[in-house]
Design an enzyme around this catalytic site. Structure first.
Site, PDB file in Angstrom:
ATOM      1  N   THR A 161       0.853  -1.196   0.000  1.00 22.32           N
ATOM      2  CA  THR A 161       0.000   0.000   0.000  1.00 22.32           C
ATOM      3  C   THR A 161       0.881   1.235   0.000  1.00 22.32           C
ATOM      4  O   THR A 161       1.656   1.450   0.931  1.00 22.32           O
ATOM      5  CB  THR A 161      -0.909  -0.005   1.236  1.00 22.32           C
ATOM      6  OG1 THR A 161      -1.679  -1.187   1.168  1.00 22.32           O
ATOM      7  CG2 THR A 161      -1.813   1.203   1.263  1.00 22.32           C
ATOM      8  N   GLU A 191      -3.712  -4.473  -2.954  1.00 26.73           N
ATOM      9  CA  GLU A 191      -4.356  -5.647  -2.345  1.00 26.73           C
ATOM     10  C   GLU A 191      -5.462  -5.171  -1.416  1.00 26.73           C
ATOM     11  O   GLU A 191      -5.362  -4.100  -0.826  1.00 26.73           O
ATOM     12  CB  GLU A 191      -3.322  -6.499  -1.605  1.00 26.73           C
ATOM     13  CG  GLU A 191      -2.449  -5.753  -0.599  1.00 26.73           C
ATOM     14  CD  GLU A 191      -3.100  -5.524   0.734  1.00 26.73           C
ATOM     15  OE1 GLU A 191      -4.084  -6.220   1.032  1.00 26.73           O
ATOM     16  OE2 GLU A 191      -2.632  -4.644   1.484  1.00 26.73           O
ATOM     17  N   GLU A 195      -6.696  -9.582   7.031  1.00 27.02           N
ATOM     18  CA  GLU A 195      -5.993 -10.635   7.765  1.00 27.02           C
ATOM     19  C   GLU A 195      -7.029 -11.603   8.312  1.00 27.02           C
ATOM     20  O   GLU A 195      -8.111 -11.211   8.742  1.00 27.02           O
ATOM     21  CB  GLU A 195      -5.174 -10.026   8.897  1.00 27.02           C
ATOM     22  CG  GLU A 195      -3.978  -9.283   8.358  1.00 27.02           C
ATOM     23  CD  GLU A 195      -3.119  -8.696   9.456  1.00 27.02           C
ATOM     24  OE1 GLU A 195      -3.168  -9.185  10.592  1.00 27.02           O
ATOM     25  OE2 GLU A 195      -2.400  -7.735   9.156  1.00 27.02           O
ATOM     26  N   LEU A 315     -20.338  -2.289  10.075  1.00 29.32           N
ATOM     27  CA  LEU A 315     -21.130  -1.426  10.955  1.00 29.32           C
ATOM     28  C   LEU A 315     -21.123  -1.987  12.372  1.00 29.32           C
ATOM     29  O   LEU A 315     -22.069  -1.779  13.116  1.00 29.32           O
ATOM     30  CB  LEU A 315     -22.574  -1.326  10.449  1.00 29.32           C
ATOM     31  CG  LEU A 315     -22.853  -0.328   9.325  1.00 29.32           C
ATOM     32  CD1 LEU A 315     -24.339  -0.261   9.018  1.00 29.32           C
ATOM     33  CD2 LEU A 315     -22.343   1.080   9.660  1.00 29.32           C
ATOM     34  N   CYS A 325      -3.147  -1.697   8.760  1.00 29.12           N
ATOM     35  CA  CYS A 325      -3.567  -0.916   7.582  1.00 29.12           C
ATOM     36  C   CYS A 325      -4.323   0.364   7.903  1.00 29.12           C
ATOM     37  O   CYS A 325      -3.876   1.452   7.548  1.00 29.12           O
ATOM     38  CB  CYS A 325      -4.411  -1.802   6.673  1.00 29.12           C
ATOM     39  SG  CYS A 325      -3.420  -3.036   5.845  1.00 29.12           S
ATOM     40  N   ARG A 392      -0.532  -5.628  15.790  1.00 27.13           N
ATOM     41  CA  ARG A 392      -0.109  -4.280  15.410  1.00 27.13           C
ATOM     42  C   ARG A 392      -1.283  -3.302  15.538  1.00 27.13           C
ATOM     43  O   ARG A 392      -2.368  -3.570  15.048  1.00 27.13           O
ATOM     44  CB  ARG A 392       0.435  -4.282  13.970  1.00 27.13           C
ATOM     45  CG  ARG A 392       1.814  -4.891  13.882  1.00 27.13           C
ATOM     46  CD  ARG A 392       2.301  -4.958  12.469  1.00 27.13           C
ATOM     47  NE  ARG A 392       1.562  -5.937  11.693  1.00 27.13           N
ATOM     48  CZ  ARG A 392       1.742  -6.141  10.382  1.00 27.13           C
ATOM     49  NH1 ARG A 392       2.607  -5.416   9.734  1.00 27.13           N
ATOM     50  NH2 ARG A 392       1.055  -7.055   9.749  1.00 27.13           N
TER      51      ARG A 392
END
Ligand code: UDX
Length: 520
Positions: A161, A191, A195, A315, A325, A392
């Site tokens: 990214t 992509e 995960e 939601l 990300c 992370r």
């Protein structure tokens, strides 16, 4: 899209790539790489064996291509060559087992892999810098190395990214490092892998975006995905099972291919993740409204999600988004906007609401327990979401750290992320339990921080018996409030009314009495 005329002496890609592309092999140690290719075979190098690179490499092998996954971490390469799967990802161990040493190879020799490949996907890390911008030094260094190895026409594809203009920079760096301009193109193929479901996301994508500024380049990348776009992969008997097809879908599944300019493709990735993060922050802000006015977020989400323009997915209120990300991409997108002279204030607000959501949860813990110093807490969930061992930017880890600062003691359990979490709390500040019940035994409260399905199947009466106080503070809304009430638990969740049970608290020594009580 610009259509460039073929340069003299350059082979044009056809639907079936010809073995001629593979001339110029250098010395190589693994003999299996040397076998001649059939007409339908394509060789692909994937640089970077992290979540994206490893999944992409294994999936391209699953589609029938010969894949060389390259990583400069030799220990990691050796582990992959031995058949070890370094990440918790559904179906990945099966794919590695199926293709390793056959169509899927691991190496540290980037130059050799480049020479043997038609397409080179760059899937190395793009970590955030202090200022929110993205650190592209790994991408740059890989581009330099690829430039030095190019001998026949290659397509270099950025899969990491990256901000808009990275494609142009990769091209410039390669030219500066001596790559002949007629021997390569650079494409962007973002992509959209989540995960935990990355393999099925790859094999059953909502869309495949190919950003390329020439048709020659777009065609080569499209060829790599052909088994998905023509549907032939789904006709195989050994196919990896996909998500249930929507009733509205007529005919067999075929992946949707979207060809765009390189800049549009780069922007699509950042804009998609920012939009999804916005949906989560929006629903979290609405959940706070629900708490303030006494409405129920589940009912509100049902109501707004039924509008097909809005949709039900993404939601779910909770403790805020995390992961490698969304937080990073949001900052990077904001940096791109700033550099382009735009003020995209909405992005700041999305991040602010997300931060606030964690603080709201901490306030809930205080509300339920009054003082925190010396309190013993059983924490269920450490991963940033279910289905992964990744911690992370995990809201769960941030919340545990805040609770430790307040003087609480924490015993935690996570079905997949405990090894990684141990590195995060090396001094033994957090105890790690053998299972969920073990984590909450004798605790003043049970905190649910990750939406693991296993947790929603826990025995509520057993929870009540094991806890010192019958308090569950659920940051992921895993339980129905009525069930918690019936189980005699005080239950605090997100965007729903607190459940305050009138039953007395239960200390472990009272278990026997309770059991008799329940039996009666
Ligand atoms: C995301 C994007 O979905 C994927 O397309 C992109 O390529 C990589 O980033 P991922 O980070 O794996 O994938 O996780 P995702 O499933 O999107 O969840 C992100 C975070 O949002 C998690 O912390 C999750 O718990 C949270 N979330 C998600 C919510 O809080 N509510 C929701 O409704 C959905």
């Amino acid at each position: 899209m610009q259509v460039s005329a073929p340069s003299p002496g350059i082979l044009l890609p056809s639907k079936n790539l010809q073995p001629t592309y593979l001339l110029g092999w250098g010395p190589w140690t693994e003999n299996s790489w040397r076998k001649p290719l059939g007409n339908d075979e394509m060789r692909i190098a994937v640089v970077g064996s992290g979540y994206v690179g490893l999944v992409a490499g294994a999936c391209f092998a699953e589609l029938g291509h010969n894949v060389f996954v390259v990583d400069n971490d030799q220990r990691k390469v050796a582990a992959l060559q031995r058949g070890e799967c370094p990440i918790h990802e559904k179906f990945l161990p099966e794919l590695l087992q199926r293709h390793r040493g056959n169509r899927l190879h691991f190496t540290s020799d980037l130059a050799a892999a480049v020479r043997r490949s038609r397409i080179i996907f760059i899937a190395v890390g793009t970590p955030p810098r202090e200022d929110g911008d993205v650190d592209l030094s790994y991408v740059e260094s890989v581009a330099e190395d690829i430039a030095g190895a190019i001998d026949t026409y290659k397509v270099v594809v950025e899969k990491s990214t990256v901000p808009v203009y990275t494609n142009a920079w990769v091209r410039r760096i390669m030219l500066l490092n001596g790559a002949p301009p007629e021997l390569f193109d650079v494409a962007s193929n973002p992509e959209f892998l989540r995960e935990g479901s990355a393999v099925t996301d790859f094999l059953y994508p909502d869309r495949i975006v190919i950003g390329a500024d020439t048709t020659r380049c777009a065609d080569v990348v499209a060829e790599a995905y052909r088994p998905l776009t023509d549907g032939s992969y789904y006709e195989r008997t050994d196919v990896i099972p996909g998500p249930v097809a929507p009733a509205s879908m007529d005919g067999p599944f075929k992946a949707h291919l979207l060809e765009t300019s390189t800049k549009s493709a780069e922007l699509i990735k950042h804009a998609s993740n920012a939009f999804l993060a916005m949906k989560i922050s929006f629903v979290n802000a609405v959940a706070s409204m629900c708490e303030a006015v006494g409405a129920d977020i589940e009912q509100v989400c049902e109501g707004i999600g039924s509008d097909s323009r809005i949709g039900r997915r993404f939601l779910r209120p909770g403790v805020g988004y995390g992961g490698s990300c969304f937080p990073k991409d949001l900052l990077a997108f904001r940096a791109v906007a700033r550099e382009s002279g735009l003020h995209f204030g909405l992005l700041d607000e999305i991040a602010r609401v997300n931060e606030e959501q964690r603080l709201r949860f901490l306030r809930k813990v205080k509300k339920a327990l009054w003082t925190l110093k010396g309190k013993k807490l059983g924490v269920l969930g450490l991963a940033f979401k279910n289905g992964t061992d990744d911690i992370r930017e995990s809201p769960a880890i941030a919340i545990v750290k805040s609770l430790l600062k307040e003087g609480c003691s924490v015993t935690a359990y996570d079905p997949a992320a405990m090894n990684r979490a141990r590195e995060e709390f090396p001094s033994g500040s957090v105890k790690f339990a053998a299972d969920a019940y073990d984590a909450i035994t004798g605790a003043d409260a049970c905190l649910i921080l990750t939406e693991w399905e296993d947790f929603s199947a826990l025995d509520l009466l057993r929870i009540r018996k094991l806890l010192r106080y019958p308090i569950v503070i659920d940051g992921r809304n895993l339980f129905k409030p009525a069930l918690m009430l019936a189980a005699g638990l005080n239950y605090y969740s997100v965007g729903r009314a607190d459940v305050l049970s009138s039953r007395p608290s239960v200390a472990p020594f009272q278990n026997q009495a309770i059991e008799q009580d329940e039996a009666a």
